[in-house]
Design an enzyme around this catalytic site. Sequence first.
Site, PDB file in Angstrom:
ATOM      1  N   ASP A  33       0.719  -1.590  -0.413  1.00 38.73           N
ATOM      2  CA  ASP A  33      -0.134   0.090   0.264  1.00 38.73           C
ATOM      3  C   ASP A  33       0.846   1.288  -0.003  1.00 38.73           C
ATOM      4  OD1 ASP A  33      -1.650   2.000  -0.164  1.00 38.73           O
ATOM      5  OD2 ASP A  33      -3.005   1.204   2.134  1.00 38.73           O
ATOM      6  N   GLU A  34       1.020   2.318  -1.002  1.00 39.30           N
ATOM      7  CA  GLU A  34       1.880   2.879  -1.367  1.00 39.30           C
ATOM      8  C   GLU A  34       3.662   2.906  -1.302  1.00 39.30           C
ATOM      9  OE1 GLU A  34       0.674   5.616  -3.275  1.00 39.30           O
ATOM     10  OE2 GLU A  34      -1.521   5.627  -2.788  1.00 39.30           O
ATOM     11  N   PRO A  35       3.786   1.650  -1.561  1.00 40.01           N
ATOM     12  CA  PRO A  35       5.115   1.276  -1.227  1.00 40.01           C
ATOM     13  C   PRO A  35       6.359   2.563  -1.300  1.00 40.01           C
ATOM     14  CG  PRO A  35       4.816   0.324  -3.042  1.00 40.01           C
ATOM     15  CD  PRO A  35       3.587   0.824  -2.118  1.00 40.01           C
ATOM     16  N   VAL A  64      -0.791  -1.260  -4.608  1.00 37.10           N
ATOM     17  CA  VAL A  64      -2.095  -0.277  -4.620  1.00 37.10           C
ATOM     18  C   VAL A  64      -1.831   1.698  -4.325  1.00 37.10           C
ATOM     19  CG1 VAL A  64      -4.028   0.582  -2.651  1.00 37.10           C
ATOM     20  CG2 VAL A  64      -2.900  -1.604  -3.031  1.00 37.10           C
ATOM     21  N   GLN A  66      -2.220   5.420  -5.749  1.00 39.11           N
ATOM     22  CA  GLN A  66      -3.097   6.743  -6.334  1.00 39.11           C
ATOM     23  C   GLN A  66      -1.552   7.499  -7.654  1.00 39.11           C
ATOM     24  OE1 GLN A  66      -3.627   9.724  -4.018  1.00 39.11           O
ATOM     25  NE2 GLN A  66      -1.772   9.896  -2.524  1.00 39.11           N
TER      26      GLN A  66
END
Length: 204
Positions: A33-35, A64, A66
């Site tokens: 998640d947003e690594p 995940v 954006q």
Amino acid sequence: VDERAPETFSGGQLQRLALAGARAPGPRYLFLDEPFAWLDAAGQDALWAALEDVRARGCAVVLVSQETDLVPRADRVWLMRGGALDADLPAARLLAEPQRLDAAGLLPPPLPRLHARLADVLPPGAPFWDAAEAEARLRPRLAPAPPAETPSLPAPAPLLELDGVGFDHDPRAPRDRWLIREASLGPAIGGWRVLGGPSGRGKS
């Protein structure tokens, strides 16, 4: 790592440490998640190399984010919109249809966005999302730009000045070993200053 307390690590260093721990058991699936948050350019390159390594070992990576700049590196993209799955597409097709990202409230990567805006003047061909390909196709159609004139403005008075500032993640470290030592900075009214540097150098 074993010589430092965890609270002395920067955000980017903690991010890389967490990934190393997740890779250690040799998982079949890796969910991230947003690594790339908190990582500088060198840290992002190192993370991509690590992800390519685990994928080559047979691990599926679900990432995940954006950040649509990551799309060209993916095999497939699941696009969420309004809390539901809106699209399940090969990454190449999604890049060829940047309006899908616009509709989902995401800014398409710069090169596919540029291709979409210039589609009426470009020769037929697949959208580009590689900088070298974009240059090869655009350069023959570009005229040399005239030299820009830089206006001469009077220097404004300083709004804020920092003189002799120091910092380190470990307050117990000797001052002569701090990450930032005797730093001085004087932003001017209406001006911009960018504080840059690799992860773990005390920017935050």
